[in-house]
Design a protein around this motif. Structure first.
Motif, mmCIF file in Angstrom:
data_model
loop_
_atom_site.group_PDB
_atom_site.id
_atom_site.type_symbol
_atom_site.label_atom_id
_atom_site.label_comp_id
_atom_site.label_asym_id
_atom_site.label_seq_id
_atom_site.Cartn_x
_atom_site.Cartn_y
_atom_site.Cartn_z
ATOM 1 N N LYS A 117 -0.203 -7.577 -5.517
ATOM 2 C CA LYS A 117 0.215 -7.944 -4.077
ATOM 3 C C LYS A 117 -1.217 -8.964 -3.950
ATOM 4 C CE LYS A 117 1.046 -6.456 0.544
ATOM 5 N NZ LYS A 117 1.087 -5.204 1.297
ATOM 6 N N HIS A 118 -0.918 -10.214 -4.153
ATOM 7 C CA HIS A 118 -2.020 -11.315 -3.953
ATOM 8 C C HIS A 118 -1.380 -12.485 -3.431
ATOM 9 C CE1 HIS A 118 -6.162 -12.581 -4.440
ATOM 10 N NE2 HIS A 118 -5.824 -13.399 -5.153
ATOM 11 N N THR A 119 -2.168 -13.546 -3.205
ATOM 12 C CA THR A 119 -1.263 -14.901 -2.827
ATOM 13 C C THR A 119 -0.311 -15.258 -3.434
ATOM 14 O OG1 THR A 119 -3.752 -15.380 -2.229
ATOM 15 C CG2 THR A 119 -2.111 -17.180 -2.126
ATOM 16 N N PRO A 120 0.913 -15.228 -3.357
ATOM 17 C CA PRO A 120 2.190 -15.440 -4.037
ATOM 18 C C PRO A 120 2.215 -16.571 -4.907
ATOM 19 C CG PRO A 120 2.711 -14.760 -1.582
ATOM 20 C CD PRO A 120 1.154 -14.917 -1.676
ATOM 21 N N GLU A 121 1.596 -17.657 -4.294
ATOM 22 C CA GLU A 121 1.361 -19.067 -4.979
ATOM 23 C C GLU A 121 0.833 -19.067 -6.159
ATOM 24 O OE1 GLU A 121 1.052 -18.609 -1.857
ATOM 25 O OE2 GLU A 121 2.470 -19.454 -0.762
ATOM 26 N N THR A 122 -0.172 -17.889 -6.431
ATOM 27 C CA THR A 122 -0.946 -18.016 -7.548
ATOM 28 C C THR A 122 -0.261 -16.938 -8.946
ATOM 29 O OG1 THR A 122 -1.957 -15.774 -6.913
ATOM 30 C CG2 THR A 122 -2.983 -17.852 -6.070
ATOM 31 N N ASP A 123 1.067 -16.311 -8.578
ATOM 32 C CA ASP A 123 1.777 -15.818 -9.662
ATOM 33 C C ASP A 123 0.707 -14.516 -9.819
ATOM 34 O OD1 ASP A 123 3.674 -14.925 -11.040
ATOM 35 O OD2 ASP A 123 2.825 -16.372 -12.883
ATOM 36 N N PRO A 124 0.391 -13.639 -9.034
ATOM 37 C CA PRO A 124 -0.683 -12.851 -9.296
ATOM 38 C C PRO A 124 -0.099 -11.459 -9.965
ATOM 39 C CG PRO A 124 0.106 -12.419 -7.206
ATOM 40 C CD PRO A 124 0.900 -13.725 -7.737
ATOM 41 N N HIS A 125 -0.915 -10.899 -11.239
ATOM 42 C CA HIS A 125 -0.361 -9.977 -12.080
ATOM 43 C C HIS A 125 -1.794 -9.069 -12.508
ATOM 44 C CE1 HIS A 125 3.189 -12.209 -12.495
ATOM 45 N NE2 HIS A 125 3.727 -11.300 -12.952
ATOM 46 N N PRO A 145 -3.866 -3.273 -1.941
ATOM 47 C CA PRO A 145 -3.143 -1.938 -2.362
ATOM 48 C C PRO A 145 -1.589 -2.163 -2.336
ATOM 49 C CG PRO A 145 -4.676 -1.518 -0.393
ATOM 50 C CD PRO A 145 -4.660 -2.980 -0.611
ATOM 51 N N CYS A 146 -0.857 -1.676 -3.478
ATOM 52 C CA CYS A 146 0.517 -1.799 -3.649
ATOM 53 C C CYS A 146 0.871 -0.929 -4.544
ATOM 54 C CB CYS A 146 0.582 -3.263 -4.025
ATOM 55 S SG CYS A 146 0.034 -3.537 -5.678
ATOM 56 N N GLU A 147 2.253 -0.573 -4.523
ATOM 57 C CA GLU A 147 2.802 0.323 -5.267
ATOM 58 C C GLU A 147 2.810 0.178 -6.715
ATOM 59 O OE1 GLU A 147 7.516 1.475 -5.055
ATOM 60 O OE2 GLU A 147 6.681 1.531 -2.939
ATOM 61 N N THR A 148 3.042 -0.975 -7.283
ATOM 62 C CA THR A 148 2.881 -1.208 -8.679
ATOM 63 C C THR A 148 1.333 -0.618 -9.155
ATOM 64 O OG1 THR A 148 1.964 -3.560 -8.272
ATOM 65 C CG2 THR A 148 4.651 -3.440 -8.838
ATOM 66 N N PHE A 171 -6.281 -7.364 5.551
ATOM 67 C CA PHE A 171 -6.175 -8.261 4.521
ATOM 68 C C PHE A 171 -5.319 -7.848 3.187
ATOM 69 C CE2 PHE A 171 -10.930 -8.931 6.166
ATOM 70 C CZ PHE A 171 -10.655 -10.170 6.265
ATOM 71 N N PRO A 172 -4.275 -8.159 3.563
ATOM 72 C CA PRO A 172 -3.065 -7.555 2.512
ATOM 73 C C PRO A 172 -3.173 -7.695 0.962
ATOM 74 C CG PRO A 172 -2.035 -9.457 4.076
ATOM 75 C CD PRO A 172 -3.566 -9.043 4.387
ATOM 76 N N TYR A 173 -4.052 -9.009 0.959
ATOM 77 C CA TYR A 173 -4.143 -9.310 -0.534
ATOM 78 C C TYR A 173 -5.409 -8.818 -1.291
ATOM 79 C CZ TYR A 173 -0.263 -12.415 0.987
ATOM 80 O OH TYR A 173 1.124 -12.815 0.888
#
Ligand SMILES: [Zn+2]
Ligand SMILES: [Zn+2]
Length: 236
Positions: A117-125, A145-148, A171-173
């Motif tokens: 879960k990070h800035t979606p435009e950056t294709d975060p992994h 923080p995120c489920e994955t 700050f969700p990201y």
């Protein structure tokens, strides 16, 4: 992060200086794993390739495997062309191998790439990495923080988490100290390596001072060497 002196996870703009400071040649790097397309993670790529081409591997003996989503190949070429026009095409063409699958191997490690879960435009992994001894490292890239991430913590021996922002706002990201404290306290048997810190770590008048975290959350620093294995983490 550099694993086994040869597997690099992201290439920050300071990469050459960091390698030189630690007596590591850019030609030693066999694999580069990309987490996402923010400048602090990928703007070092042109310097790395330029150094290999003209300094550390003039003969062109070594290959660099770059692990990324296929839609990142064009981005990477664009970054290199912006940095050094008409200079790196040949080294990219002849000495770079693109690995685009979401699971694979990187010189002694198996990995799975998963979304965070990070800035979606950056294709975060992030990457879940396992070495031949069964040691499992969870590298979460930049993420809130995120489920994955949560799902993979129980199967990992060490977890690398960013702490990019201080407490006091939403700050969700990114992770804040309160997020780190909650996560590390819940999994007190696991070792958390805290990186990408907003805090300076020095007794300076500028910036933020280091927050206090649970003892299983180690605030790591650039240039530090760690021995990671199933029985624990030692700082050298
Ligand atoms: Zn980022
Ligand atoms: Zn970042």
């Amino acid at each position: 992060m550099l694993l086994d002196d040869r597997i690099l996870i992201d290439a920050p703009p300071t990469i050459l200086h960091q390698l030189q400071t630690n007596n590591i040649s850019s030609s030693q790097i066999t694999d580069l794993l990309i987490t996402h397309w923010h400048g602090d993670h990928v703007f070092g790529l042109p310097f790395l390739l330029l150094d290999r081409r003209f300094i550390s591997d003039r003969e062109g003996v070594s290959r660099l495997r770059i692990h990324l989503h296929s839609n990142g190949i064009e981005r990477m070429k664009k970054i290199c062309e912006l940095a050094f026009p008409n200079t790196l095409e040949q080294v990219i063409e002849e000495r770079v191998e693109w690995i685009v699958n979401d699971s694979g191997h990187a010189n002694g490690w198996d990995y799975e790439r998963f979304p965070v879960k990070h800035t979606p435009e950056t294709d975060p992994h992030g990457y879940l990495l396992r070495d031949s001894n069964g040691f499992v490292l969870l590298h979460t890239g930049d993420s809130g923080p995120c489920e994955t991430i949560e799902q993979r913590i129980p199967n990992s021996h060490a977890i690398l988490l960013e702490m990019g922002v201080p407490d006091g706002d939403e700050f969700p990201y990114h992770h804040r100290p309160e997020d780190i404290i909650r996560t590390a306290s819940k999994e007190s048997q696991k070792t958390f390596l805290i990186t990408h810190s907003y805090a300076s770590g020095k007794e300076e008048k500028v910036g933020f001072s280091m927050p206090s975290l649970p003892s299983n959350a180690i605030q790591i620093e650039d240039g530090q060497l760690y021995n990671l294995d199933i029985s624990g983490i030692q700082i050298e």
